[in-house]
Every structure is written in structure tokens, then in C-alpha cells.
Design an enzyme around this catalytic site. Structure first.
Site, mmCIF file in Angstrom:
data_model
loop_
_atom_site.group_PDB
_atom_site.id
_atom_site.type_symbol
_atom_site.label_atom_id
_atom_site.label_comp_id
_atom_site.label_asym_id
_atom_site.label_seq_id
_atom_site.Cartn_x
_atom_site.Cartn_y
_atom_site.Cartn_z
ATOM 1 N N ILE A 23 0.613 -1.126 0.020
ATOM 2 C CA ILE A 23 -0.094 0.193 0.082
ATOM 3 C C ILE A 23 0.559 1.077 0.066
ATOM 4 O O ILE A 23 0.438 2.756 -1.193
ATOM 5 C CB ILE A 23 -0.976 0.103 1.157
ATOM 6 C CG1 ILE A 23 -1.994 -0.921 1.486
ATOM 7 C CG2 ILE A 23 -1.403 1.090 1.213
ATOM 8 C CD1 ILE A 23 -3.175 -1.884 2.167
ATOM 9 N N ASN A 96 2.689 4.608 7.524
ATOM 10 C CA ASN A 96 1.599 3.741 6.825
ATOM 11 C C ASN A 96 2.328 1.723 7.220
ATOM 12 O O ASN A 96 1.835 0.504 6.835
ATOM 13 C CB ASN A 96 1.749 3.865 5.742
ATOM 14 C CG ASN A 96 1.123 2.358 4.546
ATOM 15 O OD1 ASN A 96 0.069 1.513 5.145
ATOM 16 N ND2 ASN A 96 2.117 2.366 4.259
ATOM 17 N N SER A 148 -7.386 0.735 9.751
ATOM 18 C CA SER A 148 -8.233 -0.689 8.887
ATOM 19 C C SER A 148 -9.333 -0.864 9.318
ATOM 20 O O SER A 148 -9.323 -0.308 10.719
ATOM 21 C CB SER A 148 -6.995 -1.906 10.036
ATOM 22 O OG SER A 148 -7.597 -2.868 9.366
ATOM 23 N N TYR A 163 -3.578 -6.936 16.403
ATOM 24 C CA TYR A 163 -3.595 -6.154 15.397
ATOM 25 C C TYR A 163 -4.439 -5.563 15.749
ATOM 26 O O TYR A 163 -5.420 -3.260 15.688
ATOM 27 C CB TYR A 163 -3.672 -6.843 13.940
ATOM 28 C CG TYR A 163 -4.258 -6.098 12.939
ATOM 29 C CD1 TYR A 163 -2.640 -5.487 12.377
ATOM 30 C CD2 TYR A 163 -4.701 -5.466 12.277
ATOM 31 C CE1 TYR A 163 -2.359 -5.185 11.254
ATOM 32 C CE2 TYR A 163 -5.059 -5.135 11.473
ATOM 33 C CZ TYR A 163 -4.471 -4.818 10.190
ATOM 34 O OH TYR A 163 -3.964 -4.128 8.713
ATOM 35 N N LYS A 167 -4.970 -0.809 15.706
ATOM 36 C CA LYS A 167 -5.462 -0.330 14.488
ATOM 37 C C LYS A 167 -6.610 0.482 14.933
ATOM 38 O O LYS A 167 -6.860 1.897 14.922
ATOM 39 C CB LYS A 167 -6.352 -1.091 13.593
ATOM 40 C CG LYS A 167 -5.042 -1.747 12.761
ATOM 41 C CD LYS A 167 -4.062 -0.868 11.801
ATOM 42 C CE LYS A 167 -3.064 -1.500 11.445
ATOM 43 N NZ LYS A 167 -2.049 -0.479 10.156
ATOM 44 N N ILE A 196 -6.829 -5.925 1.231
ATOM 45 C CA ILE A 196 -6.165 -5.829 0.471
ATOM 46 C C ILE A 196 -4.824 -6.837 -0.332
ATOM 47 O O ILE A 196 -4.401 -7.020 0.296
ATOM 48 C CB ILE A 196 -5.385 -4.290 0.376
ATOM 49 C CG1 ILE A 196 -6.034 -3.317 1.598
ATOM 50 C CG2 ILE A 196 -4.990 -3.471 -0.874
ATOM 51 C CD1 ILE A 196 -7.365 -3.191 -0.233
ATOM 52 N N THR A 198 -1.635 -8.232 -1.171
ATOM 53 C CA THR A 198 -0.807 -7.241 -0.981
ATOM 54 C C THR A 198 0.294 -8.436 -0.562
ATOM 55 O O THR A 198 0.058 -9.401 -0.081
ATOM 56 C CB THR A 198 -0.121 -5.608 0.091
ATOM 57 O OG1 THR A 198 -0.499 -6.480 0.968
ATOM 58 C CG2 THR A 198 -1.046 -4.858 -0.748
#
Ligand code: NAD
Length: 258
Positions: A23, A96, A148, A163, A167, A196, A198
Site C-alpha cells: 500500500i 503506513n 484498518s 492487530y 488499529k 487488500i 499485498t
């Protein structure tokens, strides 16, 4: 001047953390395409250098690569100084860099918890406040944080409490800084992407096998692409978003709508 011209970032200077790939690479390229000079900040210097060279060749902008572990106060301070020196100023940044540690809460070690909070939340405090101090003293700026959809919902089936908590913290930090700095010319906003495609998802041995399940749950039936996050970041970095601060933008193909 029309809206497309007014959205351009000509003359602006900024950095993106975690920009060697994924990203961050995509938003860094978009900032450069919109006319900004950009620093590619990552702990993986070799890939950051390749990314910087690629974006510079494609856009003709000044693009530099800087090695920085965003969890280190000293390294973030040195990085911001290097951006200001290397690009000649700092108008925007995109905090990011992030990681996702998957473990059930009753099996997660305290070290794993602290690592995820450190990379995803403490680093954003460091990046935002160190960059923010420069911006407050030098005519203002715009800060974008990557949160997120995990700040808004608990993802299933994978267990990722650290996580999710990190966020959610990013969003409240964003809003707190936005209010503190609203009259002082520094805006702070966040984006909340859904899943996403990635390396974080596609190359993860724990997350990759879940993609089919996520797609079955997703109203769009697919992952998002990093490119689908670019325009919101260009908008936030530029001068058409001067009344936008303290906002979180959920870009998840309606995943969190139900
Ligand atoms: P990615 O793994 O593809 O890229 C992350 C980059 O961050 C890598 O280049 C890595 O070297 C760098 N990095 C990691 N730790 C670092 C540190 N301590 N210091 C400096 N650099 C560091 O991940 P991505 O999917 O591009 O994710 C970027 C951000 O978006 C993360 O904050 C992530 O949590 C968030 N996000 C991702 C998704 C997704 O589905 N991919 C969804 C929502 C939010």
C-alpha cells in the site's frame, strides 16, 4: 483552475513509511504522479531503493529512499531530519508501516502483543508527533495514518486481537491529534482499508489460505487493490481537503456495512 489541477501536489514534499512495497509503495507513487517529491521510508532499504528508483523514473520527481525502523524514536527523528534535508521541507506524510501477528489470545505471548502494538500504534505516535512538530513550526501540513477495517470490526476466522486493538488505537490517536492541532495548521486523518491484495495478505502463510473465505464474506466478492486507496491519500495530502481533519475513511468494498 479546475478541480483536477487544484488536487495536484506540485511543490509539496512528503514521506511514506512502509513504502518499499504494498500500500505504501502505491500511495508514494500516487503522490509523485500528482507532482510531489517523496521519501520512501522502510526498514528494508534495498527494496526501498528499488522502489524509489522505479517511481523517480516513472514520474520524474525527486524520490529518495531512507532506512528507518519506525519503532525507534532515534531512527524516526533522524528520518524526518533526512526528509527535510533531502527534499527541502515536509508538507505531508503517510504513516503506513504495519504488521499483522495472528495468534489466539490465550496462546499469544506478551512479546507478540507488544511487537504488534509497537509496530502498528507506537510507531504512528512517533511518526505523527515528530513530523507534526516540524509541520507545526513550519507552516502546517497533512498527516495520513493507515488504520484498518480491523479498527471497526473483529476479523474472522483468524485470531488477531493485538492487530485489531492497535488499529483502533490508530483511529483514536488520529482524532486526538486532529483536535489538538486543528487551529495550528496540521491536519490528521486515517484510512481504514478492507482486505487488500499485498504481500501482507497474499504471501502470509496464515492469511493467504483464508482469502477464499474472506471473498465469500465480501459484498464485492474480492480483495481490494492497493491502487484503490491512492486517490483518497492524494486528496488528504493536498489543499482541497483543508476542512478534512480527524476523519477516518473506510475503503473496504462495504465489508463492514453488515
Ligand atoms: P506489506 O507487508 O506489503 O508492506 C509493509 C511494509 O512495511 C514492508 O515494506 C515492510 O518492510 C515495512 N515495515 C514493516 N515493519 C516496519 C518497521 N518497523 N519499520 C519500517 N518499515 C516497516 O503490507 P501492506 O499490506 O502494504 O500494509 C501496509 C499497511 O496497511 C499496514 O499498516 C497494514 O496493517 C495496513 N492494512 C493492510 C491491509 C491489507 O489487507 N493488506 C488491510 C488494512 C490495513
Amino acid at each position: 483552475m479546475g478541480i483536477v489541477e487544484r488536487m495536484r501536489l506540485d511543490g509539496k514534499k512528503g514521506f511514506v513509511t512502509g513504502a518499499a512495497r504494498g500500500i505504501g509503495k502505491c500511495t508514494a507513487r500516487a503522490f509523485a504522479e500528482a507532482g510531489a517529491d517523496v521519501a520512501i521510508v522502510d526498514m528494508d532499504l534495498e527494496t526501498a531503493e528499488q522502489t524509489a528508483a522505479e517511481i523517480a523514473a516513472a514520474t520524474g520527481r525527486k524520490v529518495i529512499a531512507l532506512k528507518c525502523d519506525v519503532t525507534s524514536e532515534e531512527e524516526v527523528k533522524a528520518m524526518v531530519e533526512a526528509v527535510v534535508e533531502g527534499l527541502g521541507g515536509l508538507d505531508f506524510c503517510h504513516a503506513n508501516a504495519g504488521i499483522c501477528i495472528n495468534a489466539p489470545a490465550d496462546e499469544m505471548t506478551y512479546a507478540q502483543w507488544k511487537k504488534n502494538i509497537d509496530v502498528n500504534l507506537n510507531s504512528v505516535f512517533l511518526t505523527d508527533t515528530i513530523a507534526g512538530k516540524y509541520m507545526l513550526a513550519n507552516g502546517g501540513g497533512s498527516i495520513i495514518n493507515t488504520a484498518s477495517m480491523s479498527a471497526h470490526i473483529v476479523n474472522v476466522p483468524q485470531p488477531q486481537c493485538a492487530y485489531n486493538a492497535s488499529k483502533a488505537g490508530v483511529i483514536q490517536l488520529t482524532k486526538s491529534l486532529a483536535i489538538e492541532w486543528a487551529k495550528r495548521g496540521v491536519r490528521v486523518n486515517s484510512i481504514s482499508p478492507g482486505y487488500i491484495g499485498t504481500d501482507l495478505t497474499l504471501s502470509s502463510p496464515t492469511l493467504q489460505p483464508l482469502i477464499e473465505k474472506w471473498n465469500a464474506m465480501a459484498p464485492t466478492g474480492r480483495l481490494g487493490k492497493p491502487e484503490e486507496l491512492e486517490s483518497i491519500c492524494v486528496y488528504l495530502a493536498g489543499d482541497t481537503s483543508t476542512f478534512t481533519t480527524g476523519a477516518d475513511f473506510t475503503i473496504d468494498g462495504a465489508f463492514t456495512c453488515f
